[in-house]
Write a protein that holds these residues in place. Structure first.
Motif, PDB file in Angstrom:
ATOM      1  N   LEU A   1      31.222  47.019  53.055  1.00 49.51           N
ATOM      2  CA  LEU A   1      32.574  46.479  52.885  1.00 49.51           C
ATOM      3  C   LEU A   1      33.364  47.403  51.959  1.00 49.51           C
ATOM      4  CD1 LEU A   1      31.637  42.717  52.345  1.00 49.51           C
ATOM      5  CD2 LEU A   1      32.760  43.665  54.374  1.00 49.51           C
ATOM      6  N   PRO A   2      33.648  48.613  52.402  1.00 52.11           N
ATOM      7  CA  PRO A   2      34.256  49.605  51.509  1.00 52.11           C
ATOM      8  C   PRO A   2      35.666  49.264  51.052  1.00 52.11           C
ATOM      9  CG  PRO A   2      34.239  50.395  53.770  1.00 52.11           C
ATOM     10  CD  PRO A   2      33.418  49.146  53.757  1.00 52.11           C
ATOM     11  N   ASP A   3      36.349  48.367  51.771  1.00 56.04           N
ATOM     12  CA  ASP A   3      37.717  48.009  51.398  1.00 56.04           C
ATOM     13  C   ASP A   3      37.786  46.717  50.602  1.00 56.04           C
ATOM     14  OD1 ASP A   3      38.823  50.230  52.736  1.00 56.04           O
ATOM     15  OD2 ASP A   3      38.817  49.151  54.644  1.00 56.04           O
ATOM     16  N   ALA A   4      36.644  46.187  50.204  1.00 57.97           N
ATOM     17  CA  ALA A   4      36.623  44.914  49.475  1.00 57.97           C
ATOM     18  C   ALA A   4      36.531  45.137  47.969  1.00 57.97           C
ATOM     19  CB  ALA A   4      35.454  44.050  49.943  1.00 57.97           C
ATOM     20  N   GLU A   5      37.317  44.362  47.232  1.00 60.15           N
ATOM     21  CA  GLU A   5      37.146  44.274  45.787  1.00 60.15           C
ATOM     22  C   GLU A   5      36.330  43.020  45.493  1.00 60.15           C
ATOM     23  OE1 GLU A   5      39.868  43.914  41.744  1.00 60.15           O
ATOM     24  OE2 GLU A   5      40.333  45.409  43.270  1.00 60.15           O
ATOM     25  N   PHE A   6      35.400  43.139  44.553  1.00 58.85           N
ATOM     26  CA  PHE A   6      34.514  42.032  44.214  1.00 58.85           C
ATOM     27  C   PHE A   6      34.776  41.599  42.772  1.00 58.85           C
ATOM     28  CE2 PHE A   6      32.487  44.744  47.331  1.00 58.85           C
ATOM     29  CZ  PHE A   6      31.995  43.858  48.277  1.00 58.85           C
ATOM     30  N   VAL A   7      34.805  40.285  42.558  1.00 60.21           N
ATOM     31  CA  VAL A   7      34.977  39.772  41.209  1.00 60.21           C
ATOM     32  C   VAL A   7      34.117  38.518  41.057  1.00 60.21           C
ATOM     33  CG1 VAL A   7      37.041  38.464  41.883  1.00 60.21           C
ATOM     34  CG2 VAL A   7      36.638  38.995  39.468  1.00 60.21           C
ATOM     35  N   ALA A   8      33.518  38.368  39.876  1.00 58.52           N
ATOM     36  CA  ALA A   8      32.632  37.236  39.605  1.00 58.52           C
ATOM     37  C   ALA A   8      33.059  36.581  38.297  1.00 58.52           C
ATOM     38  CB  ALA A   8      31.180  37.698  39.527  1.00 58.52           C
ATOM     39  N   PRO A   9      33.997  35.639  38.354  1.00 59.11           N
ATOM     40  CA  PRO A   9      34.488  35.024  37.112  1.00 59.11           C
ATOM     41  C   PRO A   9      33.415  34.193  36.416  1.00 59.11           C
ATOM     42  CG  PRO A   9      35.288  33.826  39.024  1.00 59.11           C
ATOM     43  CD  PRO A   9      34.643  35.071  39.551  1.00 59.11           C
ATOM     44  N   ASN A  10      33.491  34.168  35.105  1.00 55.97           N
ATOM     45  CA  ASN A  10      32.617  33.322  34.308  1.00 55.97           C
ATOM     46  C   ASN A  10      33.192  31.905  34.260  1.00 55.97           C
ATOM     47  OD1 ASN A  10      30.910  35.552  33.427  1.00 55.97           O
ATOM     48  ND2 ASN A  10      32.644  36.166  32.150  1.00 55.97           N
ATOM     49  N   ALA A  11      32.345  30.903  34.483  1.00 54.71           N
ATOM     50  CA  ALA A  11      32.802  29.519  34.388  1.00 54.71           C
ATOM     51  C   ALA A  11      33.356  29.256  32.992  1.00 54.71           C
ATOM     52  CB  ALA A  11      31.646  28.574  34.695  1.00 54.71           C
ATOM     53  N   PRO A  12      34.288  28.323  32.847  1.00 51.65           N
ATOM     54  CA  PRO A  12      34.975  28.143  31.561  1.00 51.65           C
ATOM     55  C   PRO A  12      34.162  27.439  30.486  1.00 51.65           C
ATOM     56  CG  PRO A  12      35.777  26.558  33.180  1.00 51.65           C
ATOM     57  CD  PRO A  12      34.879  27.503  33.920  1.00 51.65           C
ATOM     58  N   GLU A  13      33.071  26.754  30.867  1.00 52.18           N
ATOM     59  CA  GLU A  13      32.332  25.960  29.890  1.00 52.18           C
ATOM     60  C   GLU A  13      31.005  26.614  29.530  1.00 52.18           C
ATOM     61  OE1 GLU A  13      31.735  22.053  31.419  1.00 52.18           O
ATOM     62  OE2 GLU A  13      33.856  21.709  31.859  1.00 52.18           O
ATOM     63  N   ARG A  14      30.632  26.520  28.272  1.00 60.13           N
ATOM     64  CA  ARG A  14      29.285  26.922  27.866  1.00 60.13           C
ATOM     65  C   ARG A  14      28.287  25.883  28.364  1.00 60.13           C
ATOM     66  NH1 ARG A  14      28.968  31.178  24.687  1.00 60.13           N
ATOM     67  NH2 ARG A  14      30.799  31.865  23.507  1.00 60.13           N
ATOM     68  N   CYS A  15      27.097  26.352  28.720  1.00 59.60           N
ATOM     69  CA  CYS A  15      26.076  25.466  29.273  1.00 59.60           C
ATOM     70  C   CYS A  15      25.133  25.002  28.164  1.00 59.60           C
ATOM     71  CB  CYS A  15      25.296  26.184  30.374  1.00 59.60           C
ATOM     72  SG  CYS A  15      24.025  25.176  31.140  1.00 59.60           S
ATOM     73  N   ALA A  16      25.078  23.688  27.944  1.00 57.16           N
ATOM     74  CA  ALA A  16      24.239  23.154  26.881  1.00 57.16           C
ATOM     75  C   ALA A  16      22.758  23.391  27.138  1.00 57.16           C
ATOM     76  CB  ALA A  16      24.506  21.658  26.711  1.00 57.16           C
ATOM     77  N   MET A  17      22.369  23.485  28.408  1.00 59.95           N
ATOM     78  CA  MET A  17      20.964  23.638  28.764  1.00 59.95           C
ATOM     79  C   MET A  17      20.516  25.088  28.850  1.00 59.95           C
ATOM     80  SD  MET A  17      20.040  20.527  28.954  1.00 59.95           S
ATOM     81  CE  MET A  17      18.421  20.674  29.722  1.00 59.95           C
ATOM     82  N   SER A  18      21.457  26.028  28.722  1.00 60.28           N
ATOM     83  CA  SER A  18      21.126  27.441  28.838  1.00 60.28           C
ATOM     84  C   SER A  18      21.977  28.234  27.852  1.00 60.28           C
ATOM     85  CB  SER A  18      21.358  27.937  30.271  1.00 60.28           C
ATOM     86  OG  SER A  18      21.086  29.322  30.386  1.00 60.28           O
ATOM     87  N   PRO A  19      21.509  28.409  26.630  1.00 60.31           N
ATOM     88  CA  PRO A  19      22.289  29.140  25.620  1.00 60.31           C
ATOM     89  C   PRO A  19      22.727  30.515  26.142  1.00 60.31           C
ATOM     90  CG  PRO A  19      20.363  28.122  24.623  1.00 60.31           C
ATOM     91  CD  PRO A  19      20.220  27.947  26.108  1.00 60.31           C
ATOM     92  N   GLY A  20      23.996  30.785  26.020  1.00 65.11           N
ATOM     93  CA  GLY A  20      24.540  32.034  26.522  1.00 65.11           C
ATOM     94  C   GLY A  20      25.021  31.937  27.945  1.00 65.11           C
ATOM     95  N   GLY A  21      24.623  30.896  28.672  1.00 62.94           N
ATOM     96  CA  GLY A  21      25.049  30.709  30.052  1.00 62.94           C
ATOM     97  C   GLY A  21      26.317  29.872  30.140  1.00 62.94           C
ATOM     98  N   ARG A  22      26.836  29.742  31.353  1.00 67.17           N
ATOM     99  CA  ARG A  22      28.073  29.002  31.587  1.00 67.17           C
ATOM    100  C   ARG A  22      27.840  27.932  32.653  1.00 67.17           C
ATOM    101  NH1 ARG A  22      31.275  30.591  27.509  1.00 67.17           N
ATOM    102  NH2 ARG A  22      33.066  29.779  28.677  1.00 67.17           N
ATOM    103  N   GLN A  23      28.767  27.008  32.748  1.00 64.92           N
ATOM    104  CA  GLN A  23      28.694  25.974  33.772  1.00 64.92           C
ATOM    105  C   GLN A  23      30.100  25.662  34.273  1.00 64.92           C
ATOM    106  OE1 GLN A  23      26.936  22.734  31.514  1.00 64.92           O
ATOM    107  NE2 GLN A  23      28.938  21.921  30.949  1.00 64.92           N
TER     108      GLN A  23
END
Length: 235
Positions: free
Chosen positions: A45-67
């Motif tokens: 997919l050479p013409d595609a831009e990819f983006v992976a946004p971080n969820a807005p909330e911190r995850c209580a069950m996974s320190p450093g992770g998001r939910q």
């Protein structure tokens, strides 16, 4: 107030973005968990831009992770309430990204994993204009508390192409979720392809990545050449 989100990106290999692929990560992860897939898919997919946004909330069950929303497994309505609450944030993000690239929904694909698949389906099937494709790994279609298919999913014309991929040995979200989701989509007038990965748990294997990349290429009308025999199509 709608939360502002952002995350890691991979620019189009060609230098000019004609498609936008947005990854929605799983519970307790973040955008970095999926953006590497974009680096692999940019070969087809050479013409595609990819983006992976971080969820807005911190995850209580996974320190450093998001939910995208909390999961306690104590409230039977929490998935439905969660996708309803998260939708405005994701819609605003998609609108801004498309406007920035000068693209519309016909150039948009949503790719989710686990909780991210729940959001990709919920949000993607309710936008005023449908995305070109929705690809969901190891997730499910979230329904209202009474279990009936939502009545607001089938109004988009043309509807998006949908592919759901699931591990046969997934113990977190069992394989039954794949079959139930495709049945519910069909009841709502939406068809979905599916692929089951034998022996795989809650994750994404190479076969699933290949099927997903080819599905997106086909959805965008991008020709892919094989030097060897291609894999069997997703069912």
């Amino acid at each position: 107030m709608t939360a502002l989100i952002d995350g890691p990106r991979v620019k189009a290999k060609s230098g000019v973005a004609k498609q936008l692929v947005v990854f929605l990560h799983g519970y307790g992860a973040d955008g970095a968990d999926l953006i590497e897939i974009g680096r692999q898919w940019r070969q087809i997919l050479p013409d595609a831009e990819f983006v992976a946004p971080n969820a807005p909330e911190r995850c209580a069950m996974s320190p450093g992770g998001r939910q995208w929303f909390p999961l306690t497994m104590r409230d039977p309505n929490e998935r439905w309430d969660g996708v309803l609450a998260a939708r405005p944030t994701i819609d605003a993000f998609l609108d801004a990204e498309l406007a920035n690239l000068g693209l519309d929904e016909s150039a948009l694909a949503l790719v989710g994993f686990s909780q991210g698949t729940m959001l990709a389906l919920h949000v993607g099937l309710r936008r005023k204009k449908a995305p070109r494709a929705i690809l969901g790994y190891s997730g499910l279609l979230v329904t209202p508390p009474d279990g009936t298919p939502p009545g607001d999913m089938a109004g988009q014309r043309p509807p998006p192409a949908i592919l759901l991929v699931h591990g046969e040995e997934d113990q977190l979200i069992p394989i039954d979720a794949l079959l139930l989701s495709t049945d519910l989509l069909a009841e709502a007038g939406l068809s979905a392809q599916w692929h089951m990965s034998p022996g795989l748990g809650h994750g994404i294997d190479n076969a699933g990545l290949l099927h997903g990349g080819l599905f997106l290429a086909q959805s965008f009308g991008v020709a892919v050449e094989f030097k060897t025999r291609p894999p069997a199509p997703a069912r």
